[in-house]
Design a protein around this motif. Structure first.
Motif, PDB file in Angstrom:
ATOM      1  N   TRP A 119      -3.516   9.296   6.273  1.00 45.75           N
ATOM      2  CA  TRP A 119      -2.730   8.103   6.531  1.00 45.75           C
ATOM      3  C   TRP A 119      -3.471   6.808   6.220  1.00 45.75           C
ATOM      4  O   TRP A 119      -3.009   5.737   6.509  1.00 45.75           O
ATOM      5  CB  TRP A 119      -2.228   8.123   7.983  1.00 45.75           C
ATOM      6  CG  TRP A 119      -1.100   7.186   8.140  1.00 45.75           C
ATOM      7  CD1 TRP A 119       0.165   7.343   7.636  1.00 45.75           C
ATOM      8  CD2 TRP A 119      -1.133   5.903   8.768  1.00 45.75           C
ATOM      9  NE1 TRP A 119       0.921   6.234   7.922  1.00 45.75           N
ATOM     10  CE2 TRP A 119       0.146   5.337   8.618  1.00 45.75           C
ATOM     11  CE3 TRP A 119      -2.122   5.196   9.431  1.00 45.75           C
ATOM     12  CZ2 TRP A 119       0.469   4.093   9.116  1.00 45.75           C
ATOM     13  CZ3 TRP A 119      -1.806   3.941   9.938  1.00 45.75           C
ATOM     14  CH2 TRP A 119      -0.525   3.412   9.782  1.00 45.75           C
ATOM     15  N   HIS A 133       0.842  -1.197   0.000  1.00 45.35           N
ATOM     16  CA  HIS A 133       0.000   0.000   0.000  1.00 45.35           C
ATOM     17  C   HIS A 133       0.877   1.248   0.000  1.00 45.35           C
ATOM     18  O   HIS A 133       2.094   1.166   0.125  1.00 45.35           O
ATOM     19  CB  HIS A 133      -0.920  -0.005   1.230  1.00 45.35           C
ATOM     20  CG  HIS A 133      -0.183   0.064   2.536  1.00 45.35           C
ATOM     21  ND1 HIS A 133       0.278  -1.053   3.195  1.00 45.35           N
ATOM     22  CD2 HIS A 133       0.183   1.124   3.314  1.00 45.35           C
ATOM     23  CE1 HIS A 133       0.876  -0.690   4.314  1.00 45.35           C
ATOM     24  NE2 HIS A 133       0.847   0.626   4.412  1.00 45.35           N
ATOM     25  N   GLU A 141       5.077   8.174   6.324  1.00 46.37           N
ATOM     26  CA  GLU A 141       4.893   7.240   7.446  1.00 46.37           C
ATOM     27  C   GLU A 141       6.126   7.392   8.328  1.00 46.37           C
ATOM     28  O   GLU A 141       7.211   6.935   7.984  1.00 46.37           O
ATOM     29  CB  GLU A 141       4.745   5.810   6.923  1.00 46.37           C
ATOM     30  CG  GLU A 141       4.468   4.812   8.044  1.00 46.37           C
ATOM     31  CD  GLU A 141       3.803   3.522   7.541  1.00 46.37           C
ATOM     32  OE1 GLU A 141       3.083   3.571   6.530  1.00 46.37           O
ATOM     33  OE2 GLU A 141       4.015   2.477   8.172  1.00 46.37           O
ATOM     34  N   HIS A 191       4.817   0.058   0.052  1.00 49.71           N
ATOM     35  CA  HIS A 191       5.428  -0.659   1.175  1.00 49.71           C
ATOM     36  C   HIS A 191       4.394  -1.541   1.856  1.00 49.71           C
ATOM     37  O   HIS A 191       3.198  -1.424   1.595  1.00 49.71           O
ATOM     38  CB  HIS A 191       6.005   0.342   2.190  1.00 49.71           C
ATOM     39  CG  HIS A 191       4.954   1.141   2.897  1.00 49.71           C
ATOM     40  ND1 HIS A 191       4.350   2.241   2.322  1.00 49.71           N
ATOM     41  CD2 HIS A 191       4.366   1.001   4.108  1.00 49.71           C
ATOM     42  CE1 HIS A 191       3.465   2.736   3.160  1.00 49.71           C
ATOM     43  NE2 HIS A 191       3.443   1.996   4.260  1.00 49.71           N
ATOM     44  N   HIS A 247       0.548   5.699   1.261  1.00 53.08           N
ATOM     45  CA  HIS A 247      -0.237   6.715   1.961  1.00 53.08           C
ATOM     46  C   HIS A 247      -0.033   8.056   1.273  1.00 53.08           C
ATOM     47  O   HIS A 247       0.950   8.260   0.562  1.00 53.08           O
ATOM     48  CB  HIS A 247       0.200   6.847   3.419  1.00 53.08           C
ATOM     49  CG  HIS A 247       0.215   5.547   4.159  1.00 53.08           C
ATOM     50  ND1 HIS A 247      -0.919   4.965   4.672  1.00 53.08           N
ATOM     51  CD2 HIS A 247       1.226   4.706   4.470  1.00 53.08           C
ATOM     52  CE1 HIS A 247      -0.590   3.834   5.263  1.00 53.08           C
ATOM     53  NE2 HIS A 247       0.701   3.649   5.157  1.00 53.08           N
TER      54      HIS A 247
HETATM   55 FE   LIG Z   1       1.895   2.035   5.725  1.00 49.81          FE
END
Ligand SMILES: [Fe+2]
Length: 190
Positions: free
Chosen positions: A158, A91, A97, A136, A93
């Motif tokens: 997020w 996935h 992160e 990631h 964001h």
């Molecule tokens: Fe993540």
């Protein structure tokens, strides 16, 4: 201390400077803070944030992060497998992160657009910032235990956005830190 493995090349990278240099080449920040926790294991989230306020404030100023919280996961966490299943598929964001590991260990896999997948094993004392948009996924190590400070530019950004590539299924979530060493030692002792 973080450890990097590149399965396709059968390569391992260790050492604070070497790890940071490799990750910087992929836009990922890594810093080694102190490994001894500043708080006892049963400290509240507020106590953790208070104990690391200087570091959190520094990161906020540097990266434009507005909020911080503490995530704590143990084998007793309710619905642990359901929680972990949200993050162990590839996935990205819409914001960075950012994690500072207070206790425990975990494993990030990074899938760069221009190179082989690599794994970053993080443990207490590691600060890592994975830029927005980076593909990631994340697994816990065998102890299934981690406590980390998270920083957010905007927590609503997020949400995991899944690639559905299936690439994560090709990689074992194996950690090679202390528990792996202990397992090897115990096998030798048998
Ligand atoms: Fe993540």
């Amino acid at each position: 201390m973080a450890l990097i493995r590149i399965p396709e090349r059968q390569q391992t990278i260790s050492g604070t400077a070497e790890v940071a240099k490799f990750l910087a080449g992929h836009g990922i920040s890594h810093e080694r803070w102190e490994s001894a926790p500043r708080v006892p294991p049963d400290a509240s989230a507020d106590a953790v944030l208070a104990a690391y306020a200087d570091k959190v404030d520094e990161l906020k100023a540097r990266g434009g992060y507005t909020t911080a919280d503490v995530i704590q996961v143990t084998p007793d966490t309710p619905n642990l497998d359901t929680m972990l299943a949200k993050f162990n598929r590839e996935h990205w964001h819409d914001e960075d992160e950012v994690r500072f590991i207070v206790e425990g260990r975990g494993l990030f896999h990074i899938s760069p657009p221009d190179g082989p997948v690599f794994a970053i094993e993080v443990e207490a004392g590691d600060m890592i910032s994975v830029p927005r948009g980076t593909h990631h996924w994340f697994d816990l190590c065998t102890e299934r235990r981690i406590r980390a400070i998270r920083l957010f530019q905007d927590a609503s950004g997020w949400t995991p956005r899944y690639t559905e590539s299936g690439v994560d299924a090709n990689f074992q979530p194996l950690c090679f830190g202390p528990s792996f060493v202990r397992a090897e030692d115990s096998r030798r002792a048998m």
